[in-house]
Design a protein around this motif. Sequence first.
Motif, PDB file in Angstrom:
ATOM      1  N   VAL A  16       9.758   7.089   4.586  1.00 43.40           N
ATOM      2  CA  VAL A  16       9.560   5.791   3.934  1.00 43.40           C
ATOM      3  C   VAL A  16       8.102   5.586   3.522  1.00 43.40           C
ATOM      4  CG1 VAL A  16       9.802   3.285   4.221  1.00 43.40           C
ATOM      5  CG2 VAL A  16      11.486   4.824   5.252  1.00 43.40           C
ATOM      6  N   GLY A  17       7.172   6.104   4.340  1.00 41.82           N
ATOM      7  CA  GLY A  17       5.752   5.922   4.052  1.00 41.82           C
ATOM      8  C   GLY A  17       5.140   4.724   4.739  1.00 41.82           C
TER       9      GLY A  17
ATOM     10  N   ARG B 281       8.113  -2.820  -6.955  1.00 45.88           N
ATOM     11  CA  ARG B 281       8.017  -1.607  -6.142  1.00 45.88           C
ATOM     12  C   ARG B 281       7.635  -1.918  -4.696  1.00 45.88           C
ATOM     13  NH1 ARG B 281       4.928   1.960 -10.754  1.00 45.88           N
ATOM     14  NH2 ARG B 281       6.750   2.249 -12.120  1.00 45.88           N
ATOM     15  N   ALA B 282       6.761  -2.905  -4.493  1.00 42.81           N
ATOM     16  CA  ALA B 282       6.402  -3.288  -3.126  1.00 42.81           C
ATOM     17  C   ALA B 282       7.613  -3.872  -2.402  1.00 42.81           C
ATOM     18  CB  ALA B 282       5.243  -4.285  -3.141  1.00 42.81           C
ATOM     19  N   MET B 283       8.407  -4.659  -3.094  1.00 43.82           N
ATOM     20  CA  MET B 283       9.618  -5.219  -2.493  1.00 43.82           C
ATOM     21  C   MET B 283      10.611  -4.118  -2.142  1.00 43.82           C
ATOM     22  SD  MET B 283      11.342  -7.884  -1.486  1.00 43.82           S
ATOM     23  CE  MET B 283      10.934  -9.432  -2.338  1.00 43.82           C
ATOM     24  N   ASP B 284      10.751  -3.129  -2.995  1.00 41.37           N
ATOM     25  CA  ASP B 284      11.642  -2.006  -2.692  1.00 41.37           C
ATOM     26  C   ASP B 284      11.208  -1.301  -1.411  1.00 41.37           C
ATOM     27  OD1 ASP B 284      13.086  -2.545  -4.973  1.00 41.37           O
ATOM     28  OD2 ASP B 284      12.136  -0.966  -6.177  1.00 41.37           O
ATOM     29  N   LYS B 285       9.905  -1.116  -1.261  1.00 39.63           N
ATOM     30  CA  LYS B 285       9.389  -0.438  -0.061  1.00 39.63           C
ATOM     31  C   LYS B 285       9.613  -1.307   1.183  1.00 39.63           C
ATOM     32  CE  LYS B 285       7.512   2.959  -0.386  1.00 39.63           C
ATOM     33  NZ  LYS B 285       7.954   4.374  -0.254  1.00 39.63           N
ATOM     34  N   TRP B 286       9.462  -2.615   1.053  1.00 44.14           N
ATOM     35  CA  TRP B 286       9.740  -3.536   2.162  1.00 44.14           C
ATOM     36  C   TRP B 286      11.184  -3.388   2.635  1.00 44.14           C
ATOM     37  CZ3 TRP B 286       8.215  -7.273   5.611  1.00 44.14           C
ATOM     38  CH2 TRP B 286       9.162  -8.229   6.004  1.00 44.14           C
ATOM     39  N   ARG B 287      12.112  -3.390   1.705  1.00 41.27           N
ATOM     40  CA  ARG B 287      13.522  -3.304   2.059  1.00 41.27           C
ATOM     41  C   ARG B 287      13.819  -1.969   2.749  1.00 41.27           C
ATOM     42  NH1 ARG B 287      16.898  -6.917  -0.275  1.00 41.27           N
ATOM     43  NH2 ARG B 287      18.613  -5.409  -0.280  1.00 41.27           N
ATOM     44  N   MET B 288      13.236  -0.892   2.277  1.00 44.04           N
ATOM     45  CA  MET B 288      13.410   0.406   2.910  1.00 44.04           C
ATOM     46  C   MET B 288      12.856   0.402   4.330  1.00 44.04           C
ATOM     47  SD  MET B 288      12.282   2.869  -0.274  1.00 44.04           S
ATOM     48  CE  MET B 288      12.268   4.347   0.747  1.00 44.04           C
ATOM     49  N   MET B 289      11.670  -0.190   4.500  1.00 46.52           N
ATOM     50  CA  MET B 289      11.005  -0.221   5.805  1.00 46.52           C
ATOM     51  C   MET B 289      11.812  -1.036   6.813  1.00 46.52           C
ATOM     52  SD  MET B 289       7.133  -1.575   6.609  1.00 46.52           S
ATOM     53  CE  MET B 289       7.571  -3.311   6.402  1.00 46.52           C
ATOM     54  N   ILE B 290      12.301  -2.206   6.399  1.00 46.11           N
ATOM     55  CA  ILE B 290      13.088  -3.051   7.292  1.00 46.11           C
ATOM     56  C   ILE B 290      14.395  -2.360   7.674  1.00 46.11           C
ATOM     57  CG2 ILE B 290      14.335  -5.239   7.491  1.00 46.11           C
ATOM     58  CD1 ILE B 290      11.245  -5.453   7.665  1.00 46.11           C
ATOM     59  N   ALA B 291      15.082  -1.793   6.689  1.00 43.36           N
ATOM     60  CA  ALA B 291      16.362  -1.136   6.953  1.00 43.36           C
ATOM     61  C   ALA B 291      16.196   0.080   7.851  1.00 43.36           C
ATOM     62  CB  ALA B 291      17.017  -0.736   5.634  1.00 43.36           C
ATOM     63  N   ALA B 292      15.092   0.810   7.697  1.00 47.46           N
ATOM     64  CA  ALA B 292      14.861   2.005   8.509  1.00 47.46           C
ATOM     65  C   ALA B 292      14.746   1.670   9.994  1.00 47.46           C
ATOM     66  CB  ALA B 292      13.600   2.725   8.036  1.00 47.46           C
ATOM     67  N   GLN B 293      14.373   0.426  10.306  1.00 45.65           N
ATOM     68  CA  GLN B 293      14.246   0.000  11.706  1.00 45.65           C
ATOM     69  C   GLN B 293      15.412  -0.882  12.138  1.00 45.65           C
ATOM     70  OE1 GLN B 293       9.611  -0.249  10.910  1.00 45.65           O
ATOM     71  NE2 GLN B 293      10.020  -1.010  12.970  1.00 45.65           N
ATOM     72  N   GLY B 294      16.537  -0.746  11.432  1.00 46.47           N
ATOM     73  CA  GLY B 294      17.761  -1.420  11.833  1.00 46.47           C
ATOM     74  C   GLY B 294      17.917  -2.822  11.329  1.00 46.47           C
ATOM     75  N   GLY B 295      16.968  -3.311  10.550  1.00 44.12           N
ATOM     76  CA  GLY B 295      17.033  -4.685  10.074  1.00 44.12           C
ATOM     77  C   GLY B 295      17.836  -4.826   8.805  1.00 44.12           C
ATOM     78  N   ASP B 296      18.339  -6.019   8.576  1.00 42.21           N
ATOM     79  CA  ASP B 296      19.090  -6.340   7.360  1.00 42.21           C
ATOM     80  C   ASP B 296      18.195  -7.208   6.475  1.00 42.21           C
ATOM     81  OD1 ASP B 296      20.741  -7.184   5.352  1.00 42.21           O
ATOM     82  OD2 ASP B 296      22.315  -7.975   6.663  1.00 42.21           O
ATOM     83  N   PRO B 297      17.615  -6.627   5.413  1.00 41.89           N
ATOM     84  CA  PRO B 297      16.704  -7.412   4.570  1.00 41.89           C
ATOM     85  C   PRO B 297      17.384  -8.538   3.818  1.00 41.89           C
ATOM     86  CG  PRO B 297      17.104  -5.256   3.602  1.00 41.89           C
ATOM     87  CD  PRO B 297      17.740  -5.240   4.960  1.00 41.89           C
TER      88      PRO B 297
ATOM     89  N   VAL C 257       0.835  -1.206   0.000  1.00 46.17           N
ATOM     90  CA  VAL C 257       0.000   0.000   0.000  1.00 46.17           C
ATOM     91  C   VAL C 257       0.867   1.252   0.000  1.00 46.17           C
ATOM     92  CG1 VAL C 257      -1.714   1.294   1.335  1.00 46.17           C
ATOM     93  CG2 VAL C 257      -1.948  -1.184   1.064  1.00 46.17           C
ATOM     94  N   ALA C 258       1.950   1.233   0.768  1.00 44.64           N
ATOM     95  CA  ALA C 258       2.846   2.394   0.816  1.00 44.64           C
ATOM     96  C   ALA C 258       3.529   2.642  -0.523  1.00 44.64           C
ATOM     97  CB  ALA C 258       3.887   2.195   1.908  1.00 44.64           C
ATOM     98  N   SER C 259       3.675   1.611  -1.342  1.00 42.77           N
ATOM     99  CA  SER C 259       4.339   1.782  -2.635  1.00 42.77           C
ATOM    100  C   SER C 259       3.516   2.633  -3.592  1.00 42.77           C
ATOM    101  CB  SER C 259       4.637   0.413  -3.268  1.00 42.77           C
ATOM    102  OG  SER C 259       3.454  -0.229  -3.724  1.00 42.77           O
ATOM    103  N   TYR C 260       2.252   2.898  -3.252  1.00 42.97           N
ATOM    104  CA  TYR C 260       1.392   3.765  -4.061  1.00 42.97           C
ATOM    105  C   TYR C 260       1.309   5.188  -3.507  1.00 42.97           C
ATOM    106  CZ  TYR C 260      -0.041  -0.200  -6.859  1.00 42.97           C
ATOM    107  OH  TYR C 260      -0.043  -1.270  -7.725  1.00 42.97           O
TER     108      TYR C 260
END
Length: 430
Positions: free
Chosen positions: A144-145, A296-312, A97-100
């Motif tokens: 990130v959205g 695009r949804a996968m790109d947003k997932w990777r951004m979201m995980i990384a923003a919270q310190g995670g390694d996608p 949803v955030a990818s839109y």
Amino acid sequence: MDPIGVIEVKRDGRELSTAQIAEIIEAFTAGDVAPEQMSSLLMAIVLNGMGRRETADWTAAMIDSGVRLDLGDLPTVDKHSTGGVGDKITLPLTPLVASYGLVVPQLSGRGLGHTGGTLDKLESIRGWRAELSVDEMTAQLRDVGAVICAATADLAPADRKLYALRDVTGTVASIPLIASSIMSKKIAEGTRALVLDVKSGSGAFLPSVDDARELARAMVSLGADAGVDTRALLTDMSTPLGRSAGNAVEVAESVEVLAGGGPSDVVELTLALAREMLDAGGLGDVDPAENLQNGRAMDKWRMMIAAQGGDPDAPLPDPRHVHEVRAGSDGVLVSLDALAVGHAAWRLGAGRSRPGEAVSYAAGVQWHVGIGERVRAGQTLFTLHADDASRFDAALDSLAEAAVIGDAVIGDAEPARRSLVLDRVVSGCP
């Protein structure tokens, strides 16, 4: 404050006033009403119910017990699920949803019992953290959205205290109390729109579809009264979602969906909820399936995980022990009981019995056959994952009757699977 008088009103089946509700919620949160007194009132509510006005007042009082987030002009839309087995939908749905261009403030929780918690699943990703300050959460939403994180302690604190009491006094099963508990947190979160996934079936909190529909209507009404565009989908949880239940195994499956694959039922429900969320955000003319396929949804997932310190890119935890369960006969998988699968995952260590207990991120159940698919004798039906091999026996007991294999269908046709979405509830529904 006269708590005994308030208890007597509801004990006798009468309506509580707005002032009585506000006063007793405030006093209980402050510690001025004894737990045994509030327990008595909660039991009276379970037995005698609350009307729409009372439920709205109860919800408002819980919101007023803490802060209400102000997310400003962000185009926010959120989703809440009442929980189920294999319900990993929040993971692919939020970045989709955030990818839109919509903003998704997904405040989630940890699991208790057979329904897994979104935060437990995500914490299986190396480095990812659930606890964010309000400033961190707001910054991530702007940058990130999307965010999936734990609710802050000052968000509807009355609900946290009330739920702990309900959990140990047999007063959880009340639709007004369930609806106000969920909606107080979601309204306090400050989202403009909310889509609810209300489940029914053996693996759901409310197995009866009629009870689930009543809960959906109550929550949609509460949202509408508070000025939040709220709609609900009633969905089937008689069969577990996807092909896995646990923590890391569900993250892996969610990533498959974001990569354009994954189990068809997880994709179906993700897209159904995404369409509702996009429509609520003013984007009803887009097809969310496109951003699952184009990356695009996968790109947003990777951004979201990384923003919270995670390694996608980090490998997910592997179990120390694996056990396979094989089919005893040929046929077709007729049914797979969601509650039994959920109990098995819980007994393997994927869930907890009490708040605060540790979970095993590698524990879980995978099933390799879907409803209506052919099964051969000796074929692997389940793969059990555990860090402690002594847990297998209890999990096997749970799964003993879970899968029903019937006679094979004649010819090549397989029985059609019914839609997961059973009904839709919006404001003004009868």
